[in-house]
Design an enzyme around this catalytic site. Structure first.
Site, mmCIF file in Angstrom:
data_model
loop_
_atom_site.group_PDB
_atom_site.id
_atom_site.type_symbol
_atom_site.label_atom_id
_atom_site.label_comp_id
_atom_site.label_asym_id
_atom_site.label_seq_id
_atom_site.Cartn_x
_atom_site.Cartn_y
_atom_site.Cartn_z
ATOM 1 N N TYR A 159 0.831 -1.210 0.000
ATOM 2 C CA TYR A 159 0.000 0.000 0.000
ATOM 3 C C TYR A 159 0.862 1.255 0.000
ATOM 4 C CZ TYR A 159 0.532 0.674 5.080
ATOM 5 O OH TYR A 159 1.021 0.876 6.331
ATOM 6 N N HIS A 172 3.257 -6.832 4.228
ATOM 7 C CA HIS A 172 3.759 -7.239 5.544
ATOM 8 C C HIS A 172 2.608 -7.596 6.466
ATOM 9 C CE1 HIS A 172 2.952 -2.918 5.865
ATOM 10 N NE2 HIS A 172 2.658 -3.157 7.134
ATOM 11 N N HIS A 174 1.854 -7.450 10.609
ATOM 12 C CA HIS A 174 2.329 -6.984 11.912
ATOM 13 C C HIS A 174 2.208 -8.113 12.927
ATOM 14 C CE1 HIS A 174 2.399 -2.619 10.916
ATOM 15 N NE2 HIS A 174 1.445 -2.969 10.061
#
Lengths: 253, 172
Positions: A159, A172, A174
């Site tokens: 993004y 990714h 988190h």
């Protein structure tokens, strides 16, 4: 030395490990100008280092999460009330270990991420990526006896963000882990192999040591991949440690 | 106890980013001890940046020696609040008694690793005076670790990440 002496020496060594500084280059400097948001948020004073003998016993303790805090469904991010999330289904699994290589069982692992379009189901994410009503983007799991966690999710999209011209975050997930003690608490991000966006990402590249950076990139594992179902990735999380024996279960009082 | 394997490298920290609320903002986590119950206290504060502006995308966690844990995401004004009980005096690893305190972690967008501090209590002046960690800090910064207020009115522990009167953080 008796067995007890050996054990005591090992525990003393482990406790020193819990407070040993991470090897240089493992963690990013808090003042990392390429990541612009650090400018006003990094402390200007150096942190105060206490004499390890005067370190806090509290810091060797940590909350214990009961099995009731987490259900099996919490580890599957792909299923919502009304249907299945859109995107490439992936299995992300790995072990939570201390720096001695020992597994940390019964520890809470929390994850959150963008959907397949790179959009977070969050009111502050307003870029024109597509929202998926069947993807909330958060999960949690407890590690098993071998320290292993396992999530079923969707491969997140990249993004855009405003850090620099044409800035895009690599895909990714988190991760938030507790380990056994305050010293082991860690929040990090997991990346996918061979992402072409790594070169321009100041968050991943804030980590000085290249080998340490590589440890944030999951490994594709065909043995984790399930036929006709999902691609598999391995991602181990290694925290300092270990801490002392956990306190009794009063984490949520 | 499981056999130790090769010593693996530590996993680096990364920022929680602006969307931490999706997983880490669990309203029940603000309450370690039910408000109004025996011994309960409220601790609140504001997280601000180097301009003195609120940090609206942060997370404050409190841990204490009796095993209690609470956390709260900051709101648009940078404010957080937890309900807990004042912990007993915790020893250091060599057995020296410390003043009652909470161990505090702060996570935020723009923080590549958490920062760690401690919340002591202004109404524990005698214990604070002999606390070994407070004694290790230059005198004119010690007050940044001491929450004002009382058990009745609640305690206030503001966290200034940078700038004038920056909070003392620890390298643990």
């Amino acid at each position: 030395m008796s067995d007890d002496d050996v054990r005591r020496a090992a525990i003393a060594s482990d406790e020193r490990d819990s407070f040993a500084p991470a090897p240089a280059g493992t963690h990013a400097p808090l003042d990392s100008p390429e990541y612009r948001s650090t400018a006003l948020r990094h402390p200007a004073h150096a942190p105060v280092r206490l004499d390890p003998a005067k370190a806090d016993a509290t810091e060797l303790a940590g909350p214990v999460f009961g099995d009731d805090a987490v259900t099996e469904a919490d580890a599957d991010l792909t299923r919502a009330a009304h249907g299945e999330a859109v995107g490439q289904r992936v299995i992300v699994t790995g072990r939570l270990l201390d720096s001695g290589g020992r597994p940390i069982p019964s520890s809470l692992v929390e994850v959150w991420q963008a959907n397949a379009s790179g959009r977070y189901a969050h009111q502050r994410d307003q870029w024109p990526g597509t929202l998926d009503p069947n993807f909330a983007g958060a999960g949690r799991a407890l590690t098993d006896d071998e320290g292993r966690y396992r999530f079923v999710t969707i491969r997140p999209g990249a993004y855009p963000w405003g850090n620099h011209h044409n800035a895009w975050r690599p895909a990714h997930i988190h991760f938030s882990v507790f380990g056994r003690s305050f010293t082991q608490r860690l929040v990090t991000q997991m990346y996918f192999p061979d992402d072409p966006l790594f070169f321009q990402d100041p968050i991943l590249n804030s980590i000085p040591d290249e080998a340490a950076r590589r440890r944030l990139v999951a490994r594709y594992d065909h043995d984790v991949t399930e036929p006709e179902w999902a691609l598999g990735y391995q991602f181990d999380v290694v925290v300092r440690g270990p801490g002392a024996t956990p306190l009794e279960d009063r984490a949520h009082g | 106890m499981a056999e130790a394997t090769d010593r693996p490298g530590l996993t680096p920290s990364q920022t929680v980013g602006p969307f931490l609320h999706l997983a880490l903002d669990v309203p029940g986590d603000r309450v370690a001890v039910e408000p109004g119950s025996d011994g309960s206290i409220v601790v609140r504060g504001r997280v601000t940046d180097g301009n003195g502006d609120p940090v609206p995308d942060g997370l404050v966690e409190t841990w204490q020696i009796d095993g209690r844990f609470a956390r709260c995401a900051t709101d648009a004004r940078g404010e957080w609040v937890v309900h807990t009980a004042k912990p007993p005096a915790a020893p250091t690893r060599d057995g020296t008694l410390q003043a009652p305190h909470l161990c505090v972690s702060v996570f935020a967008r723009g923080l590549l690793d958490r920062v760690v501090t401690r919340c002591y209590f202004d109404d524990e002046a005698d214990a604070n005076d002999v606390d070994p960690a407070l004694a290790a800090i230059v005198e004119d910064r010690r007050h940044t670790l001491v929450a004002g207020g009382s058990a009745v009115d609640g305690y206030r522990f503001d966290i200034r990440l940078q700038g004038d009167d920056e909070t003392v953080f620890f390298d643990i």
